[in-house]
Design an enzyme around this catalytic site. Structure first.
Site, PDB file in Angstrom:
ATOM      1  N   SER A 187       0.876  -1.189   0.000  1.00  0.00           N
ATOM      2  CA  SER A 187       0.000   0.000   0.000  1.00  0.00           C
ATOM      3  C   SER A 187       0.907   1.231   0.000  1.00  0.00           C
ATOM      4  CB  SER A 187      -0.887   0.031   1.260  1.00  0.00           C
ATOM      5  OG  SER A 187      -0.088   0.328   2.407  1.00  0.00           O
ATOM      6  N   TYR A 204       0.903   3.418   2.205  1.00  0.00           N
ATOM      7  CA  TYR A 204       1.429   3.501   3.580  1.00  0.00           C
ATOM      8  C   TYR A 204       2.669   2.620   3.730  1.00  0.00           C
ATOM      9  CZ  TYR A 204       2.254   1.423   8.097  1.00  0.00           C
ATOM     10  OH  TYR A 204       2.896   0.885   9.190  1.00  0.00           O
ATOM     11  N   HIS A 205       2.554   1.332   3.343  1.00  0.00           N
ATOM     12  CA  HIS A 205       3.697   0.433   3.504  1.00  0.00           C
ATOM     13  C   HIS A 205       4.900   0.953   2.699  1.00  0.00           C
ATOM     14  CE1 HIS A 205       0.498  -2.456   4.862  1.00  0.00           C
ATOM     15  NE2 HIS A 205       1.450  -2.812   5.698  1.00  0.00           N
TER      16      HIS A 205
END
Ligand code: NAD
Ligand code: USQ
Length: 432
Positions: free
Chosen positions: A180, A182-183
């Protein structure tokens, strides 16, 4: 006396960690910009447990805890604030939890993706510069994530892998396949940290943490005002915590897809202990250590089955739904991640047991009247670049200002008079 700054100290992992480190005899300065509370409001979600204000919970700890902590409201995106804080406090270690940590949040739309990467990557970069300029010997303990590695078809090592290629060998950073935006921000952080260890001789530990479950630690139990947050919604709730709340509310468990997605998991009580162990055993100058911080692996279906069984002992009938997977991820894959380094330092894991599940379910049952049923079904589709159901949250963002949540956090961060008050607070703490 070990002096520690905990960044992101109003959050799910940061709050119990700040208390745990203080109880362990460290001098703790707890820092947060309180933005997570605003993001929750914008998304119409809330912790299941009613968490008091940052000020109230810090006051409560300073009344009942064995060693007081100091709290400062401030933003990692405000470099002057960060530099000033570190220069005055002169920490031995800084624990960095202060990021936007939800994968679904980062996949809502462009604004949430750019905001997440701006907040996380620039905040972390500011921190690296501030440490180098104000306290270069300080040990950075940074929260990364197991999701940086993705789900490769080979064993996952702790940060590095020895590779032989065309007859030559080297030990290199383990390949990253994050799932993602985020990741991805965590991968960018890891690269920036490794670079500053190499070039400036910084000392850092990157803790690639798995999915955390549970809500209670020894310290948060001391007083009702110290209660930790318990996220169960589709954006911030993590798998097992969500399943317990769903079971308590009589809703079917939301297994995405076939449920074979396997991840590393750990109890929040192990999170706080791992941070303590990393601080007590600092990285050497120039060293970028990577530890995989989890204790057991489970597939989502295994977790759901455990909750169904725990429900039976509490005479609660629990149904499991297999929903179309809103994420793009492998549902049937090899997963074997190493995680021995924290054990070697002395971690004694709290493994997922019937008693833990019973107590988590009981907390969920105690608060089940607070469950908002609209927060249970997943609303963020990884394939959609503009997830409409959550677009109201985008009103908080100023598209003209690099995606930062400026308007919404102005009143709680480092503007005007508040900055002066902060400086005074830091100065008085540093003088103690
Ligand atoms: P959280 O959202 O509960 O807490 C994060 C805190 O950081 C919030 O209180 C927020 O207000 C603060 N914050 C965010 N940006 C900030 C900024 N720019 N300046 C100052 N404060 C800021 O999240 P959490 O679950 O406690 O996660 C903490 C860290 O651990 C994150 O970095 C996350 O990626 C990592 N992590 C969490 C889990 C998990 O299961 N919760 C698992 C692996 C890794
Ligand atoms: N899942 C379901 N049903 C749900 C919720 C999740 O099947 O209701 C599945 C997801 O599809 C995924 C797995 O469970 O395959 C884990 O999802 P999660 O929401 O529990 O965790 P994730 O999004 O990966 O993020 C959380 C934290 C993040 C941290 C990460 C660690 O929010 O901050 O970095 O766990 S890790 O997963 O190891 O990368």
């Amino acid at each position: 006396m070990t002096r520690v700054i905990v960044l992101g100290a109003d959050g799910y992992c940061g709050w119990p960690t700040a208390l745990h480190l203080a109880a362990a005899g460290m001098d703790v300065c707890a820092v947060d910009n309180l933005s997570r509370r605003r993001w929750d409001e914008a998304l119409g979600i809330a912790s299941l447990t009613p968490i008091p204000s940052f000020e109230t919970r810090v006051d409560a700890w300073n009344e009942v805890g064995s060693r007081p902590i100091q709290a400062v409201v401030g933003d990692l995106l405000d470099y002057d604030f960060l530099h000033d804080l570190i220069a005055r406090f002169q920490p031995d270690a800084i624990v960095h939890f202060a990021e936007q940590r939800s994968a679904p949040f980062s996949m809502i739309d462009r604004l949430h993706a750019t905001f997440t990467q701006h907040n996380n990557v620039i905040g972390n970069l500011n921190l690296l510069f501030a440490i180098k300029e104000a306290a270069p010997d300080c040990h950075l303990v940074k929260l990364g994530t197991m999701g940086e590695y993705g789900t490769p078809n080979i064993d996952i090592e702790e940060g590095y892998i020895e590779i032989e290629h065309n007859g030559r060998k080297d030990t290199l950073p383990y390949p990253k396949q994050p799932g993602s935006f985020y990741h991805l921000s965590k991968v960018h952080d890891s690269h920036n940290i490794a670079f500053t260890c190499r070039v400036w001789g910084m000392r850092a530990t990157d803790l690639n943490q798995g999915v955390v479950y549970g809500t209670v630690t020894k310290e948060t139990q001391l007083d009702a005002r110290l209660v930790n947050r318990f996220d169960y919604d589709d954006v911030y709730g993590t798998a097992l915590n969500r399943f317990c709340v769903q079971a308590a509310a009589g809703e079917p468990l939301t297994v995405y897809g076939s449920g074979g997605q396997t991840r590393g998991y750990l109890d929040i009580r192990d999170t706080v202990r791992c941070i303590e162990l990393a601080i007590l055993n600092p990285a050497k100058a120039g060293e970028m250590r990577v530890y995989n911080q989890f204790t057991e692996q489970f597939s989502v279906s295994q977790l759901a089955e455990l909750v169904v069984q725990a429900g039976r002992t509490l005479e609660t009938e629990v149904q499991v739904d297999h929903l179309p997977n809103p994420r793009v991820e492998l549902e049937d894959h090899y997963y074997n991640a190493k995680h021995s380094k924290l054990r070697d330092l002395g971690l004694e894991p709290h493994l997922l047991s019937d008693s833990l599940l019973d107590s988590l379910l009981n907390i969920a049952i105690e608060h089940r009247d607070a469950v908002q049923s609209g927060s249970i079904k997943p609303r963020v589709d990884w394939r959609d670049t503009a997830n409409k159901g959550l677009s109201a949250a985008a009103a908080l963002y100023d598209p003209g200002s690099q995606g930062a949540l400026r308007g919404a956090i102005d009143d709680v961060t480092t503007r005007g008079r508040q900055r002066d008050a902060q400086r005074e607070a830091v100065a008085s703490f540093a003088a103690k």
